[in-house]
Design an enzyme around this catalytic site. Sequence first.
Site, PDB file in Angstrom:
ATOM      1  N   HIS A   1       9.534  -3.523  70.051  1.00 43.58           N
ATOM      2  CA  HIS A   1       8.127  -3.104  70.166  1.00 43.58           C
ATOM      3  C   HIS A   1       7.362  -3.519  68.912  1.00 43.58           C
ATOM      4  CE1 HIS A   1       8.325  -1.035  73.904  1.00 43.58           C
ATOM      5  NE2 HIS A   1       9.068  -0.028  73.500  1.00 43.58           N
TER       6      HIS A   1
ATOM      7  N   HIS B   1      15.614  -1.767  70.433  1.00 47.89           N
ATOM      8  CA  HIS B   1      14.496  -1.622  71.377  1.00 47.89           C
ATOM      9  C   HIS B   1      13.203  -1.304  70.612  1.00 47.89           C
ATOM     10  CE1 HIS B   1      12.802  -0.159  75.370  1.00 47.89           C
ATOM     11  NE2 HIS B   1      11.994   0.456  74.510  1.00 47.89           N
ATOM     12  N   GLU B   2      13.278  -0.377  69.680  1.00 47.14           N
ATOM     13  CA  GLU B   2      12.065  -0.009  68.930  1.00 47.14           C
ATOM     14  C   GLU B   2      11.601  -1.163  68.034  1.00 47.14           C
ATOM     15  OE1 GLU B   2      10.380   2.334  69.883  1.00 47.14           O
ATOM     16  OE2 GLU B   2      11.878   3.431  71.039  1.00 47.14           O
TER      17      GLU B   2
ATOM     18  N   HIS C   1       7.418  -3.155  77.598  1.00 51.64           N
ATOM     19  CA  HIS C   1       8.572  -3.045  78.491  1.00 51.64           C
ATOM     20  C   HIS C   1       8.549  -4.150  79.555  1.00 51.64           C
ATOM     21  CE1 HIS C   1       8.364   1.239  76.985  1.00 51.64           C
ATOM     22  NE2 HIS C   1       9.508   0.751  76.525  1.00 51.64           N
TER      23      HIS C   1
HETATM   24 ZN   LIG Z   1      10.179   1.241  74.640  1.00 49.92          ZN
END
Ligand SMILES: [Zn+2]
Length: 269
Positions: free
Chosen positions: A171, A167-168, A177
Amino acid sequence: MEWLILLCLNFVFSQNGDLLVLKVQHREENDVGAAMDEIIKVNEFHASHINDGSNILREGDIAVSTGRRNKVCFARSCLWSKSVDGYVYIAYNLSPEYSEVETNLIKKGMENIEKDTCVRFVPRTHQRDYIDIQQKSGCWSYLGSRGGRQTVSLQSPDCLQVGVISHEFMHALGFVHEQSRLDRDNYVTIMWPNIWRDRLRNFEKFRTDTLDLPYDYRSIMHFGMYAYSQDGEPTIVPKNKKNIKLGQATSLSHIDKLKINNLYKCGWY
Ligand SMILES: [Zn+2]
């Protein structure tokens, strides 16, 4: 089937010491939730350390510098450069503080991104632009490539879960998101009265590029159904889809991979 129901209570202390019930969640067995659920737990617990004046977190885990390098970066504007061979190589430096087991988890998070996409993580040798994976307070990343060294914080042990790590990195690749898409209200209902008041801003919408891909309820970038709930009630409810789960615990969705390949124009996948 009452025995199947598991009651999860998560408490955190706010900065002024009040006990807050972050989430009271009824889950069926094997429902492992969203990666963002874990991130919220960690970052709310460490919030007072993260907001140290040098950077703040938007949407719960996207670092925004308060210094001069305050470039607004949405999908397409801060891409990592593509090599002539068609791959997007992202150089990384890994803190020596991580154990072997932790290092392997971080590499699994990278493999998650690499599988079926044109992104490749490579240990930094001489590259000017790179991610510096460090154990700061909490789990967070800057958005997209900022130029030069940029931190991805993966605090041990709480952030060292494959889904959280992936997830990171998403980014860092430039993705926000999923539920902050401008068209999200066609797909989900934000239950504003149920959201912890101090965190209403984490549910803002942004003018992002949808890359011509459908709304993805199962994206690893989607908040869970109870994100920032103040009373245990859902904060995001899918429209017209009763049984769909939000988010992804461990791996990228099929659409997440398409997103990467569309954003970086990797047509051969
Ligand atoms: Zn996030």
